[in-house]
Enzyme design. Structure first.
Site, PDB file in Angstrom:
ATOM      1  N   ARG A   1       3.588   4.808-116.949  1.00  0.00           N
ATOM      2  CA  ARG A   1       2.140   4.660-117.119  1.00  0.00           C
ATOM      3  C   ARG A   1       1.513   5.977-117.584  1.00  0.00           C
ATOM      4  O   ARG A   1       0.622   5.980-118.450  1.00  0.00           O
ATOM      5  CB  ARG A   1       1.501   4.209-115.809  1.00  0.00           C
ATOM      6  CG  ARG A   1      -0.016   4.102-115.897  1.00  0.00           C
ATOM      7  CD  ARG A   1      -0.619   3.578-114.613  1.00  0.00           C
ATOM      8  NE  ARG A   1      -2.068   3.466-114.732  1.00  0.00           N
ATOM      9  CZ  ARG A   1      -2.853   2.851-113.853  1.00  0.00           C
ATOM     10  NH1 ARG A   1      -2.314   2.283-112.800  1.00  0.00           N
ATOM     11  NH2 ARG A   1      -4.149   2.793-114.037  1.00  0.00           N
TER      12      ARG A   1
ATOM     13  N   CYS B   1      -6.174 -12.385-113.782  1.00  0.00           N
ATOM     14  CA  CYS B   1      -6.766 -11.050-113.825  1.00  0.00           C
ATOM     15  C   CYS B   1      -7.924 -11.017-112.838  1.00  0.00           C
ATOM     16  O   CYS B   1      -8.530 -12.048-112.550  1.00  0.00           O
ATOM     17  CB  CYS B   1      -7.245 -10.731-115.238  1.00  0.00           C
ATOM     18  SG  CYS B   1      -7.984  -9.096-115.435  1.00  0.00           S
TER      19      CYS B   1
ATOM     20  N   HIS C   1      -8.695  -8.495-120.718  1.00  0.00           N
ATOM     21  CA  HIS C   1      -9.210  -7.122-120.888  1.00  0.00           C
ATOM     22  C   HIS C   1     -10.012  -6.970-122.180  1.00  0.00           C
ATOM     23  O   HIS C   1     -10.143  -5.871-122.711  1.00  0.00           O
ATOM     24  CB  HIS C   1      -8.075  -6.096-120.812  1.00  0.00           C
ATOM     25  CG  HIS C   1      -7.519  -5.946-119.435  1.00  0.00           C
ATOM     26  ND1 HIS C   1      -6.544  -5.016-119.114  1.00  0.00           N
ATOM     27  CD2 HIS C   1      -7.787  -6.607-118.272  1.00  0.00           C
ATOM     28  CE1 HIS C   1      -6.254  -5.112-117.824  1.00  0.00           C
ATOM     29  NE2 HIS C   1      -6.999  -6.086-117.303  1.00  0.00           N
TER      30      HIS C   1
ATOM     31  N   TYR D   1     -13.125  -2.634-120.081  1.00  0.00           N
ATOM     32  CA  TYR D   1     -12.173  -2.320-121.139  1.00  0.00           C
ATOM     33  C   TYR D   1     -12.808  -2.279-122.524  1.00  0.00           C
ATOM     34  O   TYR D   1     -12.218  -1.728-123.463  1.00  0.00           O
ATOM     35  CB  TYR D   1     -11.008  -3.329-121.112  1.00  0.00           C
ATOM     36  CG  TYR D   1     -10.203  -3.215-119.846  1.00  0.00           C
ATOM     37  CD1 TYR D   1      -9.162  -2.310-119.740  1.00  0.00           C
ATOM     38  CD2 TYR D   1     -10.510  -3.983-118.730  1.00  0.00           C
ATOM     39  CE1 TYR D   1      -8.436  -2.178-118.570  1.00  0.00           C
ATOM     40  CE2 TYR D   1      -9.802  -3.862-117.548  1.00  0.00           C
ATOM     41  CZ  TYR D   1      -8.764  -2.954-117.474  1.00  0.00           C
ATOM     42  OH  TYR D   1      -8.054  -2.815-116.305  1.00  0.00           O
TER      43      TYR D   1
END
Length: 418
Positions: A90, A165, A195, A242
């Site tokens: 990540r 989500c 997102h 996002y």
């Protein structure tokens, strides 16, 4: 019923366990099995889960195993929440794109593609094991990012899968808190891709409250979206957090030069959480877990699983096939929209057509997602390059070439074809 959680050794799992301990009585949950190759983590998270169930006097058992076959055996629902490469990967996703002046983020742009390349093959391996060992017609609920791409790959391979989500439920709870009402009284018109979504309507007992939120709740909305209230009012809708990576791209890149990467922060939080989980007296999720992210995920997961199992037919926001929902997209695209959840899967709610501002970006990113799935399934430098060139956060030959080389360099250990 039995629910299996792949990636159950995550520090995030107690959030999920908390939801099942408090809210799952209607399911008749007999066993919650945590599956993870990291035995050291399982030996902390598993006993904590048992203590949490005991605290709520839940009659179900919490078990754990490193064996995928044993953990999936006779499961009715399989929830996938894994991170290939852990926080180290990540951190790479969040940093290497910055060298090209592109946003570094783990679910979108070049970092999101890197994560998809690592993740899709592994999730499909797990899904094949679900076919072999879980109950016939077991549902896969995917919470693994990038959810839209992973869910599309699962559906393309013929699996019974729904993507989940926490963005929509997070918005619902934020709006409810601002309006001082129970969340169940609110219905939100949440549309887009995972997102990449907008809240176009917020109904309180059928009465539109979006103008009230935009006019009088600036602080809450700015905190939740990382975008100014002036920008939101100009849009006339509320974009997800996002969307800042698209609407404020250059500013976000500049800010990243002087701020700690999210991955470094989360890695520190994880170390602290694992120390807490080792305490044999701990029997509830610690407050520090809130900073790990994923608020209300457990409640969304319990709601979705309950409806799939009991055929409630209630309205929830999920990731599913587009079908005929948005004319601009292929029927095979995966979209994040409200749907009625039945035992046979989600049924899309009728939605108003997309505004041009939404439709253009959704179409652009959906095309990228198709190319991302192809790259993840078949590999090859050219497929990675084409996916990057198609992404609106990259979209230039030189950047796409440089980022392709970076993805292959940074992820060589996780890509069998690289």
């Amino acid at each position: 019923m039995k629910i299996a959680v792949v990636g159950g050794g995550s520090t995030y799992t107690p959030e999920l366990i908390d939801g099942f301990a408090r809210l799952s009585r209607v399911l008749g949950l007999a066993e919650l099995t945590l599956i993870d190759p990291a035995e050291d983590r399982l030996n902390l998270v598993g006993p904590l889960g048992q203590r949490m169930f005991a605290r709520e006097q839940h009659p179900g058992a919490v078990t754990w195993t490193t064996s995928l076959e044993a953990g999936l055996a006779d499961a009715d629902i399989v929830l996938i929440q894994l991170r290939v490469g852990g926080q180290t990967a990540r951190l790479s996703d969040e940093t290497f794109p910055l060298e090209c002046g592109c946003v570094g983020q783990e679910t979108t742009g070049a970092g999101g593609l890197a994560k998809a390349l690592r993740t899709v093959p592994k999730v499909l391996e797990i899904a094949e094991a679900v076919r072999r060992f879980a109950k016939p017609n077991a549902w896969i609920v995917d919470f693994t990012n990038p959810v839209g791409i992973v869910t599309r790959a699962l559906l393309d391979a013929g699996h019974r899968a729904v993507g989940l989500c926490n963005v929509a439920i997070g918005f619902q709870r934020t709006f409810a808190k601002a309006l001082k009402v129970e969340p169940s009284r609110l219905t939100i018109d949440h549309v887009g891709l995972n997102h990449l979504t907008w809240e176009r309507s917020v109904l309180l007992d059928g009465v539109e409250m979006l103008p009230e939120l935009l006019a009088n709740h600036a602080a809450e909305l700015e905190e939740h979206t990382h975008q100014s209230i002036g920008q939101l009012r100009r849009l006339g809708s509320i974009p997800s957090y996002y969307l800042q990576f698209f609407y404020r791209h250059d500013q976000v890149v500049r800010e990243a030069a002087t701020t700690q990467p999210r991955a470094a922060f989360v890695a520190q939080v994880e170390r602290e959480l694992l120390e807490l989980y080792a305490d044999p007296k701990l029997n509830t999720k610690p407050e520090q877990l809130a900073s790990r992210g994923g608020a209300f995920y457990s409640e969304a997961a319990v709601d979705l699983i309950t409806s799939l199992h009991t055929n409630r037919g209630d309205r929830q926001v999920v990731n599913m096939r587009n079908g005929s929902t948005f004319a601009q997209l292929s029927p095979d695209a995966v979209v994040e929209i409200p749907a009625r959840i039945t035992a046979d899967g989600p049924i899309a709610e009728p939605l108003a057509v997309l505004a041009p501002l939404e439709a253009g970006l959704i179409s652009h990113v959906s095309a990228y997602e198709q190319l991302a799935v192809e790259a993840a399934l078949h590999g090859g430098r050219d497929r990675v390059f084409r996916a990057l060139l198609a992404h609106p956060l990259v979209g230039q030959y030189e950047q796409a070439d440089t980022l392709t080389d970076a993805i292959l360099r940074e992820n060589k250990a996780h890509l069998a074809w690289a």
